[in-house]
Write an enzyme that holds these catalytic residues in place. Structure first.
Site, PDB file in Angstrom:
ATOM      1  N   ASN A  90       0.831  -1.210   0.000  1.00  0.00           N
ATOM      2  CA  ASN A  90       0.000   0.000   0.000  1.00  0.00           C
ATOM      3  C   ASN A  90       0.867   1.263   0.000  1.00  0.00           C
ATOM      4  O   ASN A  90       1.848   1.328   0.746  1.00  0.00           O
ATOM      5  CB  ASN A  90      -0.902   0.002   1.231  1.00  0.00           C
ATOM      6  CG  ASN A  90      -1.814  -1.221   1.292  1.00  0.00           C
ATOM      7  OD1 ASN A  90      -2.296  -1.681   0.260  1.00  0.00           O
ATOM      8  ND2 ASN A  90      -2.038  -1.753   2.483  1.00  0.00           N
ATOM      9  N   HIS A 105       3.494  -6.628   2.211  1.00  0.00           N
ATOM     10  CA  HIS A 105       2.788  -7.665   2.963  1.00  0.00           C
ATOM     11  C   HIS A 105       2.932  -9.006   2.260  1.00  0.00           C
ATOM     12  O   HIS A 105       2.686  -9.107   1.049  1.00  0.00           O
ATOM     13  CB  HIS A 105       1.282  -7.355   3.027  1.00  0.00           C
ATOM     14  CG  HIS A 105       0.927  -6.144   3.822  1.00  0.00           C
ATOM     15  ND1 HIS A 105       0.492  -6.218   5.125  1.00  0.00           N
ATOM     16  CD2 HIS A 105       0.926  -4.831   3.498  1.00  0.00           C
ATOM     17  CE1 HIS A 105       0.225  -4.994   5.566  1.00  0.00           C
ATOM     18  NE2 HIS A 105       0.481  -4.126   4.601  1.00  0.00           N
ATOM     19  N   HIS A 150       6.822  -1.076   3.120  1.00  0.00           N
ATOM     20  CA  HIS A 150       6.730  -2.491   3.519  1.00  0.00           C
ATOM     21  C   HIS A 150       5.885  -3.237   2.514  1.00  0.00           C
ATOM     22  O   HIS A 150       4.997  -2.672   1.866  1.00  0.00           O
ATOM     23  CB  HIS A 150       6.162  -2.646   4.929  1.00  0.00           C
ATOM     24  CG  HIS A 150       4.869  -1.939   5.150  1.00  0.00           C
ATOM     25  ND1 HIS A 150       4.798  -0.585   5.397  1.00  0.00           N
ATOM     26  CD2 HIS A 150       3.598  -2.381   5.141  1.00  0.00           C
ATOM     27  CE1 HIS A 150       3.536  -0.234   5.540  1.00  0.00           C
ATOM     28  NE2 HIS A 150       2.786  -1.306   5.375  1.00  0.00           N
ATOM     29  N   GLN A 190      -2.274   2.813   3.199  1.00  0.00           N
ATOM     30  CA  GLN A 190      -1.018   2.785   3.962  1.00  0.00           C
ATOM     31  C   GLN A 190      -1.224   3.450   5.314  1.00  0.00           C
ATOM     32  O   GLN A 190      -1.752   4.566   5.389  1.00  0.00           O
ATOM     33  CB  GLN A 190       0.099   3.505   3.185  1.00  0.00           C
ATOM     34  CG  GLN A 190       1.456   3.389   3.880  1.00  0.00           C
ATOM     35  CD  GLN A 190       2.609   4.000   3.086  1.00  0.00           C
ATOM     36  OE1 GLN A 190       2.400   4.683   2.080  1.00  0.00           O
ATOM     37  NE2 GLN A 190       3.826   3.776   3.553  1.00  0.00           N
TER      38      GLN A 190
HETATM   39  P1  5GP Z   1      -0.272  -0.806   5.927  1.00  0.00           P
HETATM   40  O1  5GP Z   1      -1.736  -0.594   6.218  1.00  0.00           O
HETATM   41  O2  5GP Z   1       0.540   0.425   6.204  1.00  0.00           O
HETATM   42  O3  5GP Z   1      -0.015  -1.376   4.579  1.00  0.00           O
HETATM   43  O4  5GP Z   1       0.184  -1.945   6.924  1.00  0.00           O
HETATM   44  C1  5GP Z   1       0.703  -1.724   8.190  1.00  0.00           C
HETATM   45  C2  5GP Z   1       0.768  -3.072   8.849  1.00  0.00           C
HETATM   46  O5  5GP Z   1       1.683  -2.995   9.918  1.00  0.00           O
HETATM   47  C3  5GP Z   1      -0.549  -3.575   9.433  1.00  0.00           C
HETATM   48  O6  5GP Z   1      -0.859  -4.844   8.855  1.00  0.00           O
HETATM   49  C4  5GP Z   1      -0.291  -3.663  10.926  1.00  0.00           C
HETATM   50  O7  5GP Z   1      -0.914  -4.789  11.503  1.00  0.00           O
HETATM   51  C5  5GP Z   1       1.207  -3.772  10.989  1.00  0.00           C
HETATM   52  N1  5GP Z   1       1.817  -3.182  12.171  1.00  0.00           N
HETATM   53  C6  5GP Z   1       1.600  -1.945  12.667  1.00  0.00           C
HETATM   54  N2  5GP Z   1       2.387  -1.726  13.735  1.00  0.00           N
HETATM   55  C7  5GP Z   1       3.127  -2.850  13.910  1.00  0.00           C
HETATM   56  C8  5GP Z   1       4.136  -3.218  14.848  1.00  0.00           C
HETATM   57  O8  5GP Z   1       4.496  -2.466  15.757  1.00  0.00           O
HETATM   58  N3  5GP Z   1       4.687  -4.453  14.713  1.00  0.00           N
HETATM   59  C9  5GP Z   1       4.294  -5.319  13.711  1.00  0.00           C
HETATM   60  N4  5GP Z   1       4.906  -6.511  13.657  1.00  0.00           N
HETATM   61  N5  5GP Z   1       3.343  -4.993  12.808  1.00  0.00           N
HETATM   62  C10 5GP Z   1       2.777  -3.786  12.913  1.00  0.00           C
END
Ligand code: 5GP
Ligand code: ZN
Length: 139
Positions: A88, A103, A101, A95
């Site tokens: 994202n 997934h 990152h 995001q």
């Molecule tokens: P995004 O929505 O930005 O693509 O994904 C962020 C991801 O990071 C989410 O799936 C969330 O669960 C994960 N996440 C957020 N904070 C942490 C953290 O402190 N540790 C880990 N391992 N995952 C995290």
């Protein structure tokens, strides 16, 4: 190349503990704390880049190679039936953490998860107009 306010910088550097699946000089792969499925993981570069738009070419290449390696390892070890790569960029695209990152989401028959969108139904002319717009051709 680090942002002291960024949680993923701290995790990637090992300053905040994480369930690490893989680490090298440039990347760390960790389990997501809010997993969509068993094994849901994140590839983090150790350097801070906001998202794909800022990611250098060499990091992009290495990230996709690492994603493939992890996908094969998860299929082997977790016996997943499929796999989603999700990535994202910016808030409008979902995001929530602004450190690049990727997934890694193993998929299992009947896992009940949905990763998708509502498909449109464009006319051929609309598709052609968009194609020209992206390609930079005259309308
Ligand atoms: P995004 O929505 O930005 O693509 O994904 C962020 C991801 O990071 C989410 O799936 C969330 O669960 C994960 N996440 C957020 N904070 C942490 C953290 O402190 N540790 C880990 N391992 N995952 C995290
Ligand atoms: Zn960061």
């Amino acid at each position: 190349m680090r942002d002291d306010t960024c949680i993923f910088c701290k995790i990637a550097a090992g300053e905040i503990p994480s369930k690490t699946l893989y680490e090298d000089g440039e990347f760390r792969v960790i389990l997501d704390l809010g997993p969509a499925t068993k094994g849901h993981a994140l590839i983090l570069p150790k350097n801070h880049y906001r998202n794909l738009f800022e990611l250098p070419q060499d990091q992009a290449e290495k990230a996709i190679v690492l994603a493939k390696k992890m996908a094969l390892q998860m299929r082997d070890k977790l016996h997943c039936d499929g796999f989603n790569l999700v990535q994202n960029n910016e808030e409008v695209a979902g995001q929530t953490v602004f450190h690049f990152h990727m997934h890694l989401i193993p998929r299992y028959k009947g896992d009940g998860q949905k990763i998708g969108w509502k498909p449109g139904k464009p006319e051929e002319a609309e598709l052609e107009a968009v194609r020209k717009e992206i390609a930079g051709e005259e309308p």
